[in-house]
Design a protein around this motif. Structure first.
Motif: not given
Length: 232
Positions: A36, A121, A202, A205
């Motif tokens: 990310e 991501y 997200g 995560t």
């Protein structure tokens, strides 16, 4: 341990760090874990460790190395979140794709693993899509990739399987963008899209406040089946 390996650039005029997690025994394949905007932080390293436990060689290249080698930030700390946003604005995505390509070459030629996939991501989800269109990576997965509607002109170049995970309440990917992704990709023979109703950016995560356990588990099960099918 943060970065524990180095990878030469395509031009071989520099090198950048990476976190590598190795499985026990011979890897079934390799998977590049694309960060990310928060760098190769504990959550990304944990993604690698989980993949290694599943039998994959997992490699997370430090794509922000040209800005600041080894940077890692915490999305739950506002000042660090804003710093990461600033770094994303300075990041050269084309150079990032070349670094991903260099990572593919390193895995195949130096580490000796021929089948290579990637999972990314946020910014990494976008880069996973770009890698599918611009490299010969064998399979690509993107979680909540940002701005993919602006990359649909490259979809004709996708030759290997792609899976994208789309949370419908993503604050960084509005409904109009999601609709454009579906309109542009639903009929693509190599692309599969999964929607997650009511979920936000997200959600998968590994650490922190954004994680949704049930949705992350579901999405990761789709990803595991996808890689098992296409990487072996």
């Amino acid at each position: 341990m943060s970065l524990n390996a180095t990878i030469p650039t395509l031009e071989a005029d520099a090198s950048f760090g990476a976190y590598v997690a190795r499985p026990e025994g011979t890897p079934r394949a390799a998977i590049i874990v694309i960060q990310e905007i928060f760098g190769v932080n504990p959550g990304i390293r944990q993604k690698c460790d989980k993949l290694a436990a599943e039998g994959y060689l997992a490699v997370a290249p430090d794509l922000f190395w040209r800005l600041e080698p080894g940077v890692e930030t915490d999305p739950d700390v506002e000042a660090e979140f804003q710093r990461a946003i600033g770094m994303m604005g300075q990041f050269d995505q084309d150079a990032g794709i070349r670094d991903i390509e260099a990572t593919i070459h390193h895995i195949r030629r130096t580490l000796g693993v021929s089948k290579v996939g990637c999972v990314g991501y946020c910014l990494g989800g976008r880069l996973a899509f770009m890698a599918a269109a611009r490299t010969d990576i064998d399979a690509s997965v993107g979680y909540y990739g940002v701005g993919i509607d602006g990359l649909l002109g490259e979809k004709h170049a996708i030759a290997h399987p792609v899976m994208l995970h789309i949370p419908t309440n993503d604050g960084f990917v509005p409904r109009e963008t999601q609709a454009a992704m579906h309109a542009g990709l639903d009929d693509h023979p190599k692309v599969t899209l999964h929607d997650y109703e009511g979920l936000d950016h997200g959600f998968a995560t590994e650490t922190g406040q954004r994680r949704d356990e049930a949705a992350a588990t579901l999405a990761d099960s789709h990803t595991a089946a996808f890689f098992a099918e296409h990487l072996g």
